[in-house]
Design a protein around this motif. Sequence first.
Motif, PDB file in Angstrom:
ATOM      1  N   GLN A  63       0.828  -1.209   0.000  1.00  0.00           N
ATOM      2  CA  GLN A  63       0.000   0.000   0.000  1.00  0.00           C
ATOM      3  C   GLN A  63       0.858   1.254   0.000  1.00  0.00           C
ATOM      4  N   MET A  64       1.916   1.244   0.793  1.00  0.00           N
ATOM      5  CA  MET A  64       2.809   2.405   0.839  1.00  0.00           C
ATOM      6  C   MET A  64       3.516   2.597  -0.502  1.00  0.00           C
ATOM      7  N   GLN A  65       3.925   1.515  -1.117  1.00  0.00           N
ATOM      8  CA  GLN A  65       4.588   1.592  -2.407  1.00  0.00           C
ATOM      9  C   GLN A  65       3.636   2.155  -3.460  1.00  0.00           C
ATOM     10  N   ALA A  66       2.390   1.711  -3.456  1.00  0.00           N
ATOM     11  CA  ALA A  66       1.406   2.218  -4.411  1.00  0.00           C
ATOM     12  C   ALA A  66       1.129   3.698  -4.170  1.00  0.00           C
ATOM     13  N   GLU A  67       1.021   4.094  -2.905  1.00  0.00           N
ATOM     14  CA  GLU A  67       0.765   5.494  -2.585  1.00  0.00           C
ATOM     15  C   GLU A  67       1.937   6.380  -3.002  1.00  0.00           C
ATOM     16  N   LEU A  68       3.154   5.926  -2.740  1.00  0.00           N
ATOM     17  CA  LEU A  68       4.330   6.696  -3.160  1.00  0.00           C
ATOM     18  C   LEU A  68       4.399   6.808  -4.670  1.00  0.00           C
ATOM     19  N   SER A  69       4.076   5.734  -5.363  1.00  0.00           N
ATOM     20  CA  SER A  69       4.069   5.755  -6.821  1.00  0.00           C
ATOM     21  C   SER A  69       3.045   6.756  -7.346  1.00  0.00           C
ATOM     22  N   ASP A  70       1.850   6.761  -6.738  1.00  0.00           N
ATOM     23  CA  ASP A  70       0.815   7.722  -7.137  1.00  0.00           C
ATOM     24  C   ASP A  70       1.259   9.151  -6.874  1.00  0.00           C
ATOM     25  N   ASN A  71       1.875   9.377  -5.720  1.00  0.00           N
ATOM     26  CA  ASN A  71       2.332  10.728  -5.393  1.00  0.00           C
ATOM     27  C   ASN A  71       3.435  11.196  -6.332  1.00  0.00           C
ATOM     28  N   LEU A  72       4.337  10.295  -6.707  1.00  0.00           N
ATOM     29  CA  LEU A  72       5.377  10.663  -7.663  1.00  0.00           C
ATOM     30  C   LEU A  72       4.784  10.996  -9.029  1.00  0.00           C
ATOM     31  N   ARG A  73       3.786  10.237  -9.437  1.00  0.00           N
ATOM     32  CA  ARG A  73       3.124  10.499 -10.725  1.00  0.00           C
ATOM     33  C   ARG A  73       2.416  11.843 -10.697  1.00  0.00           C
ATOM     34  N   ILE A  74       1.745  12.145  -9.597  1.00  0.00           N
ATOM     35  CA  ILE A  74       1.056  13.431  -9.462  1.00  0.00           C
ATOM     36  C   ILE A  74       2.067  14.570  -9.508  1.00  0.00           C
ATOM     37  N   HIS A  75       3.194  14.400  -8.820  1.00  0.00           N
ATOM     38  CA  HIS A  75       4.234  15.438  -8.831  1.00  0.00           C
ATOM     39  C   HIS A  75       4.771  15.641 -10.243  1.00  0.00           C
ATOM     40  N   GLU A  76       4.982  14.541 -10.962  1.00  0.00           N
ATOM     41  CA  GLU A  76       5.483  14.625 -12.336  1.00  0.00           C
ATOM     42  C   GLU A  76       4.486  15.362 -13.228  1.00  0.00           C
ATOM     43  N   LEU A  77       3.198  15.028 -13.116  1.00  0.00           N
ATOM     44  CA  LEU A  77       2.182  15.707 -13.921  1.00  0.00           C
ATOM     45  C   LEU A  77       2.088  17.179 -13.550  1.00  0.00           C
ATOM     46  N   HIS A  78       2.205  17.490 -12.280  1.00  0.00           N
ATOM     47  CA  HIS A  78       2.154  18.877 -11.823  1.00  0.00           C
ATOM     48  C   HIS A  78       3.331  19.671 -12.402  1.00  0.00           C
ATOM     49  N   GLN A  79       4.516  19.060 -12.416  1.00  0.00           N
ATOM     50  CA  GLN A  79       5.693  19.734 -12.969  1.00  0.00           C
ATOM     51  C   GLN A  79       5.527  19.973 -14.464  1.00  0.00           C
ATOM     52  N   LYS A  80       4.992  19.006 -15.187  1.00  0.00           N
ATOM     53  CA  LYS A  80       4.778  19.181 -16.623  1.00  0.00           C
ATOM     54  C   LYS A  80       3.735  20.252 -16.892  1.00  0.00           C
ATOM     55  N   LEU A  81       2.719  20.340 -16.043  1.00  0.00           N
ATOM     56  CA  LEU A  81       1.714  21.392 -16.196  1.00  0.00           C
ATOM     57  C   LEU A  81       2.343  22.762 -15.963  1.00  0.00           C
ATOM     58  N   LYS A  82       3.220  22.877 -14.974  1.00  0.00           N
ATOM     59  CA  LYS A  82       3.921  24.145 -14.741  1.00  0.00           C
ATOM     60  C   LYS A  82       4.765  24.534 -15.957  1.00  0.00           C
ATOM     61  N   ASP A  83       5.454  23.542 -16.526  1.00  0.00           N
ATOM     62  CA  ASP A  83       6.268  23.809 -17.716  1.00  0.00           C
ATOM     63  C   ASP A  83       5.398  24.273 -18.873  1.00  0.00           C
ATOM     64  N   ALA A  84       4.237  23.651 -19.041  1.00  0.00           N
ATOM     65  CA  ALA A  84       3.320  24.032 -20.120  1.00  0.00           C
ATOM     66  C   ALA A  84       2.773  25.435 -19.892  1.00  0.00           C
ATOM     67  N   GLU A  85       2.445  25.760 -18.644  1.00  0.00           N
ATOM     68  CA  GLU A  85       1.947  27.104 -18.344  1.00  0.00           C
ATOM     69  C   GLU A  85       3.030  28.152 -18.575  1.00  0.00           C
ATOM     70  N   ALA A  86       4.279  27.788 -18.307  1.00  0.00           N
ATOM     71  CA  ALA A  86       5.388  28.716 -18.543  1.00  0.00           C
ATOM     72  C   ALA A  86       5.520  29.034 -20.033  1.00  0.00           C
ATOM     73  N   LYS A  87       5.127  28.090 -20.872  1.00  0.00           N
ATOM     74  CA  LYS A  87       5.157  28.302 -22.323  1.00  0.00           C
ATOM     75  C   LYS A  87       3.854  28.900 -22.833  1.00  0.00           C
ATOM     76  N   ASN A  88       2.968  29.290 -21.928  1.00  0.00           N
ATOM     77  CA  ASN A  88       1.644  29.816 -22.287  1.00  0.00           C
ATOM     78  C   ASN A  88       0.845  28.828 -23.123  1.00  0.00           C
ATOM     79  N   LEU A  89       1.053  27.534 -22.860  1.00  0.00           N
ATOM     80  CA  LEU A  89       0.358  26.434 -23.546  1.00  0.00           C
ATOM     81  C   LEU A  89       0.580  26.464 -25.057  1.00  0.00           C
ATOM     82  N   LEU A  90       1.712  27.010 -25.482  1.00  0.00           N
ATOM     83  CA  LEU A  90       2.082  27.045 -26.904  1.00  0.00           C
ATOM     84  C   LEU A  90       3.348  26.214 -27.114  1.00  0.00           C
ATOM     85  N   ASN A  91       3.446  25.576 -28.287  1.00  0.00           N
ATOM     86  CA  ASN A  91       4.619  24.767 -28.655  1.00  0.00           C
ATOM     87  C   ASN A  91       4.958  23.731 -27.567  1.00  0.00           C
ATOM     88  N   LEU A  92       3.960  22.956 -27.184  1.00  0.00           N
ATOM     89  CA  LEU A  92       4.137  21.967 -26.122  1.00  0.00           C
ATOM     90  C   LEU A  92       4.740  20.681 -26.671  1.00  0.00           C
TER      91      LEU A  92
END
Length: 126
Positions: A42-71
């Motif tokens: 359960q802990m391994q699954a939760e950590l995996s989910d949290n890492l995935r969420i962090h990764e998606l959040h970072q990619k969203l920040k990168d996309a917002e920095a580009k004003n959602l252009l040329n992604l």
Amino acid sequence: MGFWELLVIAIVALLVLGPERLPGAIRSTMKTVRSVKQFGQQMQAELSDNLRIHELHQKLKDAEAKNLLNLSDDEKAAIKELTEAANSVRPTNAQMSLNNLTQQLGKDLTPTSSETVVKNENKTGS
């Protein structure tokens, strides 16, 4: 652990606990081992989910920095996944209408204090 170590542990356990208490001790030990393994999974699954969420959040920040252009393709996939997740959590119009109707009915069906007094008088026969 090797075979000989397990054999020594089994012999010591048999001598210490005796033949009547040994099966119960083995059962409780196995139950504890299973629960520890389940907790680890359960802990391994939760950590995996949290890492995935962090990764998606970072990619969203990168996309917002580009004003959602040329992604990049990764950024587009992350935005799509986040959008689908948000839509799956957001209630549908039918659910919202049902919730609104239920709330409205709950408000309309609540008796006022004077209606309650009249109903109580009718029950008592006064």
